[in-house]
Enzyme design. Structure first.
Site, PDB file in Angstrom:
ATOM      1  N   ASP A 289       0.665  -1.073   0.133  1.00  0.00           N
ATOM      2  CA  ASP A 289      -0.485   0.594  -0.210  1.00  0.00           C
ATOM      3  C   ASP A 289       0.679   1.171  -0.149  1.00  0.00           C
ATOM      4  O   ASP A 289       2.150   1.175  -0.207  1.00  0.00           O
ATOM      5  CB  ASP A 289      -0.884  -0.161   0.874  1.00  0.00           C
ATOM      6  N   GLU A 489     -10.533   6.690   4.101  1.00  0.00           N
ATOM      7  CA  GLU A 489      -9.367   6.219   5.252  1.00  0.00           C
ATOM      8  C   GLU A 489      -9.716   7.256   6.861  1.00  0.00           C
ATOM      9  O   GLU A 489     -10.833   7.841   7.198  1.00  0.00           O
ATOM     10  CB  GLU A 489      -8.307   6.594   4.606  1.00  0.00           C
TER      11      GLU A 489
HETATM   12  C1  BGC Z   1      -5.205   3.442   0.295  1.00  0.00           C
HETATM   13  C2  BGC Z   1      -5.007   2.429  -0.675  1.00  0.00           C
HETATM   14  C3  BGC Z   1      -5.489   2.662  -2.179  1.00  0.00           C
HETATM   15  C4  BGC Z   1      -4.758   3.151  -1.869  1.00  0.00           C
HETATM   16  C5  BGC Z   1      -4.143   4.501  -3.225  1.00  0.00           C
HETATM   17  C6  BGC Z   1      -3.530   3.200   0.110  1.00  0.00           C
HETATM   18  O1  BGC Z   1      -4.058   4.574   0.892  1.00  0.00           O
HETATM   19  O2  BGC Z   1      -5.589   2.686   1.419  1.00  0.00           O
HETATM   20  O3  BGC Z   1      -6.782   1.405  -0.162  1.00  0.00           O
HETATM   21  O4  BGC Z   1      -5.557   1.721  -3.730  1.00  0.00           O
HETATM   22  O5  BGC Z   1      -3.648   3.942  -1.075  1.00  0.00           O
HETATM   23  O6  BGC Z   1      -4.093   4.676  -3.298  1.00  0.00           O
HETATM   24  C1  BGC Z   2      -3.505   9.580  -2.156  1.00  0.00           C
HETATM   25  C2  BGC Z   2      -3.902   8.823  -1.725  1.00  0.00           C
HETATM   26  C3  BGC Z   2      -3.101   7.730  -0.996  1.00  0.00           C
HETATM   27  C4  BGC Z   2      -3.008   8.576   0.647  1.00  0.00           C
HETATM   28  C5  BGC Z   2      -2.877   7.728   1.449  1.00  0.00           C
HETATM   29  C6  BGC Z   2      -3.510  10.419  -0.941  1.00  0.00           C
HETATM   30  O1  BGC Z   2      -2.095  12.040  -0.431  1.00  0.00           O
HETATM   31  O2  BGC Z   2      -3.791  10.318  -2.732  1.00  0.00           O
HETATM   32  O3  BGC Z   2      -4.002   7.777  -2.765  1.00  0.00           O
HETATM   33  O4  BGC Z   2      -4.771   6.796  -0.783  1.00  0.00           O
HETATM   34  O5  BGC Z   2      -2.592   9.735   0.258  1.00  0.00           O
HETATM   35  O6  BGC Z   2      -3.232   8.139   2.699  1.00  0.00           O
END
Ligand code: BGC
Ligand code: BGC
Length: 600
Positions: A289, A489
């Site tokens: 991830d 998230e």
């Molecule tokens: C998320 C994932 C996602 C990745 C890419 C991460 O923060 O946990 O679900 O696929 O970012 O954007």
């Molecule tokens: C990104 C996401 C990612 C996240 C993780 C963001 O800045 O755009 O894709 O999932 O950070 O914390």
């Protein structure tokens, strides 16, 4: 030396265009034999678009294997054509490398091709969970896949097969529900719909099942937290989604930020290699991830060693030159680790084999550029129809006193109120256009609930809209659309899931006028609604339905019946959470599977 190189290049070009009958394995072996260590490591490197967009020559220089569009990375133009153009130009850069191995592009199309303005946005998984309909979920995935391919991209970071056990968790809506049976059935259906009959089909996209393992089981529902349970429980609740997805042909899995009993998943060799790859026979590749390996240790080199040795095949790297832990450092350090024999070359070969097999399976080198035929289908009426159907089936009717629903299309007066009534952005929730979702940026082609109601009623019906309900008098019916503003998230983690004070007050105010109040709740999870439920005449849980708000009016006005069933137990109090079907002391507000229908 030059001569040798050109012979090699010739040989490779030949090997790429070898007849299809030659099986993928032998083609992969032939290619692997020609690769230098640098080229191998390049295939294990996935870089975010934002990190590399100003260093495009690095794509060929380091033979970068993959690029992703993170939740906030986007091309200068977010239209379908804008995405396809950038995809094409990047793929072109990959062809400047010695071996011309194409890039695989990944994106979070978690409810439709949600970063692309003009794409159909489907209900988030929690709503799909309410439909209980795996054929419909497969159809949703199929449409999403076609729209993704319309921008050239070949890889979707979905389905999320998290089993959300604690609604405090901000990612609850990315899960199909609290029951492993439901999650495994719908997750597998999604994989099949996304990958189609054959990964090499023009409309097929590689699915990425996530997040392995136990993301929905963390203590207090903390995002990226610690899942505390024994192995039997871990396997029983959180693993079935993966077993079923692998059976359905899943060829990539994303590892989770969370820990299991204090050990971070990204360093857990037992679960990644012994269980997932060996015991479950997973033949695809494991991607990390977003910067998740960075959490394994303060020292970046150590994190790389631990994660690759644990079984990670590709590392997702958000940082570029000038930032710490960037892709060039990753490449340099992994190379050192191999030279120092801290990461065996057999591990590198295994990772590269897995990545290349998928690229060959998908036949990317023969379909390098976005198919313009598909680009123009993004957001088509036909696709929107699938979204609308998904919305209809996702709605759960919790209360319907006096059979106030279905509403007549000939009512004299309908008041429409609430901050969600005229906001497509709110219906979509997080992971829409922006990572955190958006209520201010335009989302092309969507239908708000207010608009949907206007589209449905007779010409004589008066629709009176005010977000705060201030214009209502004592006659007529009010439709109140309230609930959660978008989040994604950890930004959605909550210790209090009560309906907001202003939403509750709005419902009170309308009720006190003596009119019938129909509440449509927009939310990524059950909220604490007790008092407002009392005051409402009818109450509908609509989850995060996406752009096709018309599906809500279809059911409100009786063209379709309610079929949705709760994918989560509906709690009465915060103290009750976590509360899940099968618990010993089970006294929820509404049980798992609850959902009323119109009497025939
Ligand atoms: C998320 C994932 C996602 C990745 C890419 C991460 O923060 O946990 O679900 O696929 O970012 O954007
Ligand atoms: C990104 C996401 C990612 C996240 C993780 C963001 O800045 O755009 O894709 O999932 O950070 O914390």
């Amino acid at each position: 030396m030059k001569l040798l190189l050109s012979i090699l290049v010739c040989f490779f070009t030949l090997s790429l265009s070898q007849p299809k009958e030659k099986n993928v394995d032998s083609r992969v072996e032939a290619l692997l034999k020609q690769m230098t260590l640098d080229e191998k490591i390049g295939q294990m490197t996935q870089v975010d678009y934002d990190a590399i967009k100003n260093h495009v020559d690095d794509i060929a220089k380091y033979s970068i294997g993959s690029i992703l569009w993170g939740g906030n990375s986007e091309p200068p133009s977010v239209t379908p054509q804008g995405w396809a153009d950038v995809y094409d130009s990047f793929q072109k850069y990959s062809q400047n490398s010695r071996l011309k191995i194409p890039i695989i592009f990944g994106i979070d199309a978690v409810h439709g091709h949600n970063n692309v303005n003009g794409a159909v946005i489907f209900p988030h998984n929690v709503g799909l969970g309410a439909t209980r309909n795996s054929a419909l979920v497969a159809k949703v995935a199929e449409v999403t896949s076609l729209e993704i391919k319309g921008t050239g991209i070949q890889w979707d970071f979905a389905p999320c097969v998290a089993v959300a056990r604690n609604e405090r968790w901000g990612r609850t809506y990315e899960s199909y529900g609290e029951d492993p049976e439901l999650v495994k059935t719908l997750g597998a259906a999604y994989v099949k719909g996304m990958q189609g009959e054959n990964l090499s089909d023009k409309t097929s996209t590689l699915a990425c099942v996530k997040h392995f393992l136990g993301d929905g089981g963390t203590t207090n529902g903390k995002d990226q937290g610690n899942t505390e349970c024994d192995e039997v429980t871990l396997r029983k609740i959180h693993m079935p989604g993966y077993v079923e997805a692998i059976k359905a042909g899943a060829k990539s899995i994303m590892v989770s930020y969370n820990s299991w009993n204090g050990v971070k998943m990204h360093g857990n060799k037992y679960l990644l290699t012994d269980v997932l790859k060996k015991e479950l026979g997973f033949k695809g590749f494991l991607v990390s991830d977003w910067a998740a390996i960075d959490q394994l240790d303060k020292d970046y080199k150590t994190t790389i060693e631990k994660s690759i040795n644990a079984g990670l095949d590709m590392i997702m790297i958000p940082n570029g030159p000038g930032q710490e832990n960037n892709y060039i450092e990753f490449i340099t350090l992994l190379k050192q680790l191999v030279k120092e024999k801290k990461v065996p070359i057999s591990r590198i070969d295994d990772a590269v084999r897995r990545v290349l097999s998928v690229k060959y399976d998908m036949n990317i080198s023969e379909n390098l550029y976005a198919d313009k035929n598909l680009t123009t289908q993004i957001g088509s009426a036909q696709h929107r129809e699938v979204g609308r159907e998904a919305v209809r089936q996702s709605l759960v009717l919790l209360k319907n006193d006096n059979n106030v629903l279905p509403l007549s299309k000939n009512l004299k007066k309908i008041y429409v109120a609430g901050n969600g009534a005229d906001s497509v952005g709110m219906l979509c929730g997080g992971w829409t256009i922006d990572w955190q979702g958006n209520t201010s940026r335009a989302i092309s082609g969507g239908t708000s609930i207010l608009q949907a109601i206007k589209n449905t009623v007779s010409r004589e019906t008066q629709i009176i809209y005010s977000a705060d309900g201030s214009m209502a008098d004592s006659t007529g019916v009010a439709v109140v659309v309230v609930g959660e503003e978008p989040y994604a998230e950890m930004f959605g983690d909550r210790s209090d899931l009560s309906l907001s004070k202003s939403d509750a007050e709005l419902i009170d105010r309308l009720k006190s006028k003596g009119i019938q109040v129909v509440v449509i709740l927009i939310s990524g999870r059950p909220l604490l609604i007790n008092a407002s439920l009392e005051k409402s005449t009818a109450f509908v849980a609509a989850w995060l339905p996406g752009t096709e708000g018309q599906g809500i009016a279809d059911v409100l006005f009786g063209d379709f019946n309610f079929v949705g069933k709760l994918p989560h137990t509906w709690p009465k109090t915060m103290e009750q959470i976590p509360i899940n079907v099968g618990d010993a002391n089970y006294a929820p507000l509404f049980p798992y599977g609850f959902g009323l229908t119109y009497k025939k």
